[in-house]
Design an enzyme around this catalytic site. Structure first.
Site, PDB file in Angstrom:
ATOM      1  N   HIS A 114      42.447  93.426 -10.085  1.00  0.00           N
ATOM      2  CA  HIS A 114      42.213  92.152  -9.415  1.00  0.00           C
ATOM      3  C   HIS A 114      41.531  92.339  -8.053  1.00  0.00           C
ATOM      4  O   HIS A 114      40.839  91.430  -7.562  1.00  0.00           O
ATOM      5  CB  HIS A 114      43.560  91.446  -9.227  1.00  0.00           C
ATOM      6  CG  HIS A 114      43.461  90.063  -8.679  1.00  0.00           C
ATOM      7  ND1 HIS A 114      43.143  88.973  -9.456  1.00  0.00           N
ATOM      8  CD2 HIS A 114      43.606  89.588  -7.405  1.00  0.00           C
ATOM      9  CE1 HIS A 114      43.120  87.886  -8.696  1.00  0.00           C
ATOM     10  NE2 HIS A 114      43.392  88.231  -7.445  1.00  0.00           N
ATOM     11  N   ASN A 152      28.910  84.522 -10.806  1.00  0.00           N
ATOM     12  CA  ASN A 152      29.034  83.826  -9.530  1.00  0.00           C
ATOM     13  C   ASN A 152      30.033  84.612  -8.720  1.00  0.00           C
ATOM     14  O   ASN A 152      31.198  84.704  -9.115  1.00  0.00           O
ATOM     15  CB  ASN A 152      29.588  82.410  -9.710  1.00  0.00           C
ATOM     16  CG  ASN A 152      28.621  81.512 -10.427  1.00  0.00           C
ATOM     17  OD1 ASN A 152      27.420  81.605 -10.223  1.00  0.00           O
ATOM     18  ND2 ASN A 152      29.146  80.645 -11.269  1.00  0.00           N
ATOM     19  N   HIS A 163      39.035  87.587  -9.034  1.00  0.00           N
ATOM     20  CA  HIS A 163      39.096  88.673 -10.025  1.00  0.00           C
ATOM     21  C   HIS A 163      37.662  88.960 -10.510  1.00  0.00           C
ATOM     22  O   HIS A 163      36.918  88.029 -10.829  1.00  0.00           O
ATOM     23  CB  HIS A 163      39.987  88.254 -11.204  1.00  0.00           C
ATOM     24  CG  HIS A 163      40.346  89.401 -12.085  1.00  0.00           C
ATOM     25  ND1 HIS A 163      41.619  89.922 -12.156  1.00  0.00           N
ATOM     26  CD2 HIS A 163      39.587  90.153 -12.917  1.00  0.00           C
ATOM     27  CE1 HIS A 163      41.622  90.944 -13.005  1.00  0.00           C
ATOM     28  NE2 HIS A 163      40.397  91.104 -13.481  1.00  0.00           N
ATOM     29  N   GLN A 167      30.105  85.419 -16.537  1.00  0.00           N
ATOM     30  CA  GLN A 167      30.118  84.492 -17.661  1.00  0.00           C
ATOM     31  C   GLN A 167      28.907  84.716 -18.541  1.00  0.00           C
ATOM     32  O   GLN A 167      27.914  85.326 -18.115  1.00  0.00           O
ATOM     33  CB  GLN A 167      30.080  83.047 -17.147  1.00  0.00           C
ATOM     34  CG  GLN A 167      31.271  82.654 -16.284  1.00  0.00           C
ATOM     35  CD  GLN A 167      31.332  81.144 -16.099  1.00  0.00           C
ATOM     36  OE1 GLN A 167      31.160  80.372 -17.047  1.00  0.00           O
ATOM     37  NE2 GLN A 167      31.567  80.708 -14.880  1.00  0.00           N
TER      38      GLN A 167
HETATM   39  P1  H2U Z   1      33.718  81.016 -12.303  1.00  0.00           P
HETATM   40  O1  H2U Z   1      34.626  81.708 -11.330  1.00  0.00           O
HETATM   41  O2  H2U Z   1      32.301  81.505 -12.205  1.00  0.00           O
HETATM   42  O3  H2U Z   1      33.879  79.542 -12.218  1.00  0.00           O
HETATM   43  O4  H2U Z   1      34.204  81.464 -13.771  1.00  0.00           O
HETATM   44  C1  H2U Z   1      35.500  81.286 -14.214  1.00  0.00           C
HETATM   45  C2  H2U Z   1      35.472  80.606 -15.569  1.00  0.00           C
HETATM   46  O5  H2U Z   1      36.726  80.796 -16.167  1.00  0.00           O
HETATM   47  C3  H2U Z   1      35.250  79.104 -15.491  1.00  0.00           C
HETATM   48  O6  H2U Z   1      34.062  78.775 -16.191  1.00  0.00           O
HETATM   49  C4  H2U Z   1      37.054  79.677 -16.954  1.00  0.00           C
HETATM   50  C5  H2U Z   1      36.476  78.502 -16.182  1.00  0.00           C
HETATM   51  O7  H2U Z   1      36.118  77.471 -17.072  1.00  0.00           O
HETATM   52  N1  H2U Z   1      38.494  79.630 -17.150  1.00  0.00           N
HETATM   53  C6  H2U Z   1      39.016  79.781 -18.426  1.00  0.00           C
HETATM   54  O8  H2U Z   1      38.261  79.897 -19.383  1.00  0.00           O
HETATM   55  N2  H2U Z   1      40.364  79.823 -18.598  1.00  0.00           N
HETATM   56  C7  H2U Z   1      41.272  79.647 -17.582  1.00  0.00           C
HETATM   57  O9  H2U Z   1      42.456  79.711 -17.809  1.00  0.00           O
HETATM   58  C8  H2U Z   1      40.799  79.362 -16.217  1.00  0.00           C
HETATM   59  C9  H2U Z   1      39.318  79.443 -15.988  1.00  0.00           C
HETATM   60 ZN    ZN Z   2      43.324  89.017 -11.484  1.00  0.00          ZN
END
Ligand code: H2U
Ligand code: ZN
Length: 345
Positions: A114, A152, A163, A167
């Site tokens: 993390h 991002n 963390h 994507q």
């Molecule tokens: P970003 O930090 O770039 O937003 O990416 C995190 C992605 O993780 C975000 O698109 C997904 C969000 O939709 N997400 C999940 O799929 N499951 C979760 O439990 C929380 C976030």
């Molecule tokens: Zn984490």
């Protein structure tokens, strides 16, 4: 008075996107009294029980992450695109048109740790991320014409979680920017019979002014037409259409140069440098795509310190993008940054 790119206002052409950018190098000394962002907390725990990406934790809809020990991919629980959405073309007049889109969105964890960022991971660990990017491109490319890998990084760029993760959004159509890069590269190839970004990398390597890093397989430059202050372009030195086409040496070299670039970025303002980065490779449309060259863009928002970012506002929203510090000066500052991470000093 004769024209000087380092002192006089001018516009530079971006052949990838067929657009222009205004450069105002004479303005770099103007005083700043605007917004100051607060600094993010520097040290995080190796494992955070509340993080939805850490190994073994539950995500928002209740799925539990496996106890992964290197990388981990899952389908985004809040996906922007869906594989089974109904298809349609709406509107036969030009004012109210819509097309349906099918796709798949995935989240990819770069490390179980993390507290790390790509900049703090070893080249061997980064190599695993590169291999995963390539595997995902192959798999999603069999079903979708565009596979957009991106990261991002940092709260300033809207990352929802520190963390280390990125994507992938794969879609059955090319997004606007992807389509313009396709068109820009095609126009150049039609006209000169060579590959735009190969010619560009060769000439940048010779000129040197905008080069930040170089190794046997890769070149990092602040592009001649950069919009963001410390924007960079990562370019292969040989012809490569997509990530999966990279051989073992090119992947190893990419891990090395990525590590150095990200360390330099962090060292620039002694902060975990925010950015959006992503890969562009040839569409998966069954065509030859001889005009295409694989590359990665890094778009970092910071301008003059860990807390002062560039805003794309005013003239830029209404006329065209603008920058003060020249790409050559930005490249020089990145070249001058140490290759040893500031937290280790
Ligand atoms: P970003 O930090 O770039 O937003 O990416 C995190 C992605 O993780 C975000 O698109 C997904 C969000 O939709 N997400 C999940 O799929 N499951 C979760 O439990 C929380 C976030
Ligand atoms: Zn984490």
């Amino acid at each position: 008075m004769s024209f000087d790119l380092t002192r006089h206002p001018h516009r530079r052409y971006n052949p990838l996107l067929d657009e222009w950018i205004l450069v105002s190098p004479h303005r770099t000394k103007r005083p700043w009294q605007g917004s100051v962002e607060s600094l993010p907390q520097v040290r995080r725990p190796r494992y955070d029980p509340d993080c939805y990406l850490c190994p073994g934790n539950s995500r928002a809809h209740g799925e539990r992450n496996p106890d992964y020990d290197s990388t981990f991919v899952f389908i985004n629980d809040f996906a922007a695109v869906l594989p089974d959405a109904p298809t349609a073309q709406i509107g036969d007049n030009s004012l109210f048109r819509a097309d349906s889109v099918r796709g798949e969105a995935r989240v990819i964890c770069f490390s179980p740790r993390h507290d790390l960022t790509l900049a703090e991971m070893s080249p061997a660990e980064i190599r695993l991320v590169i291999d995963l990017w390539a595997e995902q491109t192959v798999e999603l490319g069999t079903r979708f014409s565009w596979v957009q890998i991106f990261e991002n990084r940092g709260a300033m760029m809207g990352a929802s979680n520190p963390h280390p993760h990125g994507q992938i959004w794969a879609t059955d159509s090319l997004g606007t920017i992807a389509a313009r890069e396709d068109q820009g590269q095609r126009a150049y190839h039609d006209r000169y019979g060579t590959i735009l970004l190969r010619d560009y990398a060769q000439q940048e390597a010779q000129i040197g002014d905008r080069c930040v890093l170089e190794n046997a397989s890769w070149l990092v430059v602040v592009p001649y037409w950069a919009v963001w202050p410390f924007e960079t372009l990562l370019l292969p030195k040989s012809s490569v259409r997509r990530l999966p086409d990279l051989d073992d040496d090119q992947r190893k070299d990419m891990a090395g140069i990525l590590k150095l670039l990200l360390v330099k970025y962090d060292n620039l303002f002694a902060v975990s440098f925010p950015y959006s980065m992503g890969w562009h490779g040839a569409p998966h449309d069954g065509k030859e795509n001889a005009h295409w060259q694989l590359h990665a863009h890094f778009f970092p928002p910071l301008l003059r310190s860990a807390t002062v970012k560039k805003f794309m506002v005013g003239y830029e929203m209404l006329a065209e993008a603008q920058r003060d510090i020249t790409p050559e000066e930005a490249a020089r500052r990145l070249r001058d940054c140490s290759e040893r991470h500031f937290t280790l000093r």
